[in-house]
Enzyme design. Structure first.
Site, mmCIF file in Angstrom:
data_model
loop_
_atom_site.group_PDB
_atom_site.id
_atom_site.type_symbol
_atom_site.label_atom_id
_atom_site.label_comp_id
_atom_site.label_asym_id
_atom_site.label_seq_id
_atom_site.Cartn_x
_atom_site.Cartn_y
_atom_site.Cartn_z
ATOM 1 N N SER A 21 43.747 63.119 39.892
ATOM 2 C CA SER A 21 43.587 64.412 40.558
ATOM 3 C C SER A 21 44.303 65.581 39.589
ATOM 4 O O SER A 21 45.229 65.363 38.981
ATOM 5 C CB SER A 21 44.154 64.523 41.945
ATOM 6 O OG SER A 21 44.275 65.926 42.330
ATOM 7 N N TYR B 188 52.350 64.899 47.163
ATOM 8 C CA TYR B 188 50.944 64.217 46.752
ATOM 9 C C TYR B 188 50.858 64.775 45.176
ATOM 10 O O TYR B 188 50.409 63.596 44.450
ATOM 11 C CB TYR B 188 49.694 65.150 47.520
ATOM 12 C CG TYR B 188 48.444 64.798 47.146
ATOM 13 C CD1 TYR B 188 47.799 63.453 47.622
ATOM 14 C CD2 TYR B 188 47.778 65.726 46.058
ATOM 15 C CE1 TYR B 188 46.509 63.136 46.921
ATOM 16 C CE2 TYR B 188 46.513 65.219 45.627
ATOM 17 C CZ TYR B 188 45.966 64.180 45.993
ATOM 18 O OH TYR B 188 44.673 63.507 45.622
#
Length: 251
Positions: free
Chosen positions: A144, A157
């Site tokens: 990501s 995260y």
């Protein structure tokens, strides 16, 4: 066995209900993929995903896989590879968590880290060994852009994805020249069920766009893929922004 620069004939998806993974599987099936394994927790959603891909003409099987149970990963992956060569492993599992709640409940933060990083390290290494043993294949890791420069808004995260990204890059270097190709995919904000309750972000993308980028990356034998491609420049700027400035940016 797949061609060196083309879609795989066989695919193993770790995280078999991922919208990005399923979009990728659909795109690859439309090209030449005929055998698909969907690995995930035994839920109706996993079976529904398998049925949807069977409807496209693929031979689809499911296997029980839990990212939080690394002790089982060798057995699960061994079962799949024992059935025949796998041209591509797509490591697509992960959870977003809830930053505000997870900061107050550290065990929830730990679960995010264990799923996104620890589970991926285990599954990634076992997959890499299996691919090496057969002498070919690609390991595609869904990372990501959030891991490129971790933000205050989602640092739990983001830090787990930063660890995953660094691991995958190192694994790619370790496997260089072995016949096994590792590709790291760094999407920005992807509009999925997981992000449905979040405000839209600049340069947002879709599962289908990520799938198209994965296919192109396979053809090019890319090591890193950004989605969208313009995100590479944006994140390069943000990565080098002074910390005091970065804190004040609306990112």
């Amino acid at each position: 066995m797949s061609g060196a620069f083309g879609p795989p004939q066989s695919l193993l998806v770790l995280g078999g209900t991922s919208e990005i993974a399923l979009a990728t599987a659909r795109r690859l099936i439309a090209r030449r993929t005929r055998t698909v394994w969907l690995a995930g927790r035994p839920t109706p959603a996993l079976e529904q995903a398998a049925e949807s891909l069977r409807g496209l003409g693929a031979n689809v099987r499911t296997v029980v896989f839990d990212a939080l149970d690394p002790a089982s990963h060798e057995t699960v992956l061994g079962k799949v590879f024992a059935e025949g060569d796998i041209d591509m492993v797509l490591l697509a599992f992960g959870i977003l968590g809830d930053q505000a709640h997870d900061e107050r409940e550290p065990l929830r933060a730990v679960q995010v880290a264990q799923t996104n990083y620890t589970g991926a390290v285990s599954a990634g290494l076992f997959s890499a060994r299996a691919l090496q043993n057969q002498g070919h294949g690609s390991l595609v890791v869904l990372s990501s852009a959030a891991g490129e420069r971790v933000r205050r808004a989602d640092f739990i995260y983001g830090s787990s994805k930063a660890g995953l990204d660094a691991f995958a890059q190192g694994l790619g270097d370790a496997l260089y020249g072995t016949g096994v190709h590792v590709m790291v995919v760094r999407p920005g904000f992807v509009r999925t069920r997981m992000t449905a309750d979040l405000p839209p972000a600049p340069l947002a993308t879709t599962p289908d766009a990520v799938a198209a980028a994965v296919e192109l990356g396979l053809r090019r034998r890319s090591e890193t893929v950004w989605v969208p491609g313009s995100l590479r420049v944006v994140m390069s700027v943000l990565r080098h922004a002074p910390r005091a400035l970065f804190r004040r940016l609306p990112v």
